[in-house]
Design an enzyme around this catalytic site. Structure first.
Site, PDB file in Angstrom:
ATOM      1  N   ARG A   1      56.724  18.000 113.233  1.00  0.00           N
ATOM      2  CA  ARG A   1      57.535  16.977 113.915  1.00  0.00           C
ATOM      3  C   ARG A   1      57.704  17.401 115.358  1.00  0.00           C
ATOM      4  NH1 ARG A   1      63.466  15.201 111.936  1.00  0.00           N
ATOM      5  NH2 ARG A   1      64.012  17.248 112.703  1.00  0.00           N
TER       6      ARG A   1
ATOM      7  N   SER B   1      63.196   9.676 105.170  1.00  0.00           N
ATOM      8  CA  SER B   1      64.553  10.108 105.522  1.00  0.00           C
ATOM      9  C   SER B   1      65.546   9.043 105.117  1.00  0.00           C
ATOM     10  CB  SER B   1      64.670  10.322 107.035  1.00  0.00           C
ATOM     11  OG  SER B   1      63.861  11.386 107.462  1.00  0.00           O
TER      12      SER B   1
ATOM     13  N   LYS C   1      77.923  25.431 113.971  1.00  0.00           N
ATOM     14  CA  LYS C   1      77.748  26.320 112.827  1.00  0.00           C
ATOM     15  C   LYS C   1      79.048  26.402 112.022  1.00  0.00           C
ATOM     16  CE  LYS C   1      73.704  28.210 114.338  1.00  0.00           C
ATOM     17  NZ  LYS C   1      72.478  28.460 113.623  1.00  0.00           N
TER      18      LYS C   1
END
Lengths: 221, 221
Positions: free
Chosen positions: A39, A108, A137
């Site tokens: 990708r 997707s 995160k």
């Protein structure tokens, strides 16, 4: 053919810490990666083709399916194993007609409804997400992604396998698989790892851990 | 089949003064356009496909070849007549293999060497330019494009037909054709015209004028 989806690498050259996609993929293969998707949306078609061609032999030798994002023509030209399509890309039916019955076509989705539609349209697997937001995160940022509940709902709604994608790390992978995913797809967890081979192996171990947890839960049920 | 290239429209939805590409193309067909190329690089593959599908019937009924920029898979899916490729796109050989011998494959070039290479690689026609810079309407800005001399050199170097593209207006079209082009390709000279049908007709008349001039020159030689 059974499609193994435990660890699924999505390439992105400009997120590879200065290393080539070829070297990242070689490391990921050494670490046991199950699928590689090219990708490189910001790159030209010519460059995408060259990347796919460079990855064809090492992935084929390792028995790792090579998937191309979006471009059916590049997949055909590089003799890739299939394509991965999103809402903005060609319909599954178009890709199937051009690539044939044996091609692996992924889609997707981020909702149960879209997952069902993709299965009916003939998708071989799904990429489900974003499970978490990728930017942070912070373990608490699930609320910004579709979350583990939707992962579980999709697992109940479709029979085709799927990977969870979006913010997945080795720490989070067990939860994603326990929730119902067959595996996890990552970009930076591998491409930006100090040691992509080890990162891939750890991700695979994390997926195994999630499967054990799920088996235990099902045994209790 | 002889490919007529007198007037060649390249679409661009966001340069169409709020009108749809479908309406611009309908007007251009009424004005006698010879070829229509869908070039919507900023749009998704899905939207490009929908545009191509919407243009398939009106162009086919008018006998006007429908060409897709870059994407061979979209050309196949929309049953278009061919593709137009640039340096960043798939090689001509790949497009030929996927589209077959009857497809029309065009190639953008800006030098004599590239024109020869494209002809050898099997291009059916060329888009040569930018002849003029497109940004300015200043008639003196040829120095920033490849200029009419290179147009003439390419005409001498290859046997396949070609259009001049880049800054071409009805005023300049006779010069471009007199220099050796078979026709002219435009975006805004049609898409942004108050009356795209009339603009197309005037462009065609300008090309005819250029051909007459060239014939006279050749008669004198």
């Amino acid at each position: 053919m059974t499609l193994t989806l435990d660890t699924y690498l999505v390439t992105q050259q400009d997120l590879s810490a200065g290393r080539s996609t070829e070297s990242i993929v070689a490391d990921a293969i050494a670490g046991g990666v199950d699928v590689v998707q090219v990708r490189e949306k910001d790159r030209t078609a010519r460059t995408q083709l060259e990347t796919a061609e460079a990855l064809r032999e090492p992935t084929a030798e390792a028995g790792v399916p090579l998937i191309i994002n979006d471009r059916v023509d590049i997949a055909l030209a590089a003799d890739a194993d299939g394509v991965h399509l999103g809402d903005d890309d060609l319909p599954i039916s178009v890709a199937r007609e051009q690539l044939g019955e044996d091609a692996i076509i992924g889609r997707s989705v981020s909702t149960v409804e879209a997952a069902r539609e993709a299965e009916e349209a003939g998708a071989d697997y799904l990429g489900v997400g974003a499970v978490y937001t990728t930017a942070s995160k912070d373990v608490d940022d699930e609320e910004n992604g579709i979350g583990l509940d939707v992962v579980g709902e999709i697992a109940n709604a479709v029979d085709i396998p799927f990977v969870g994608i979006g913010g997945v790390t080795p720490e989070r992978a067990p939860d994603v698989v326990e929730a119902g995913a067959d595996g996890v797809a990552v970009i930076t967890a591998i491409t930006q790892a100090d040691d992509p081979e080890r990162a891939t192996r750890e991700l695979g171990e994390a997926v195994e851990q999630g499967k054990r947890r799920r088996d235990e839960l099902e045994g209790e049920a």
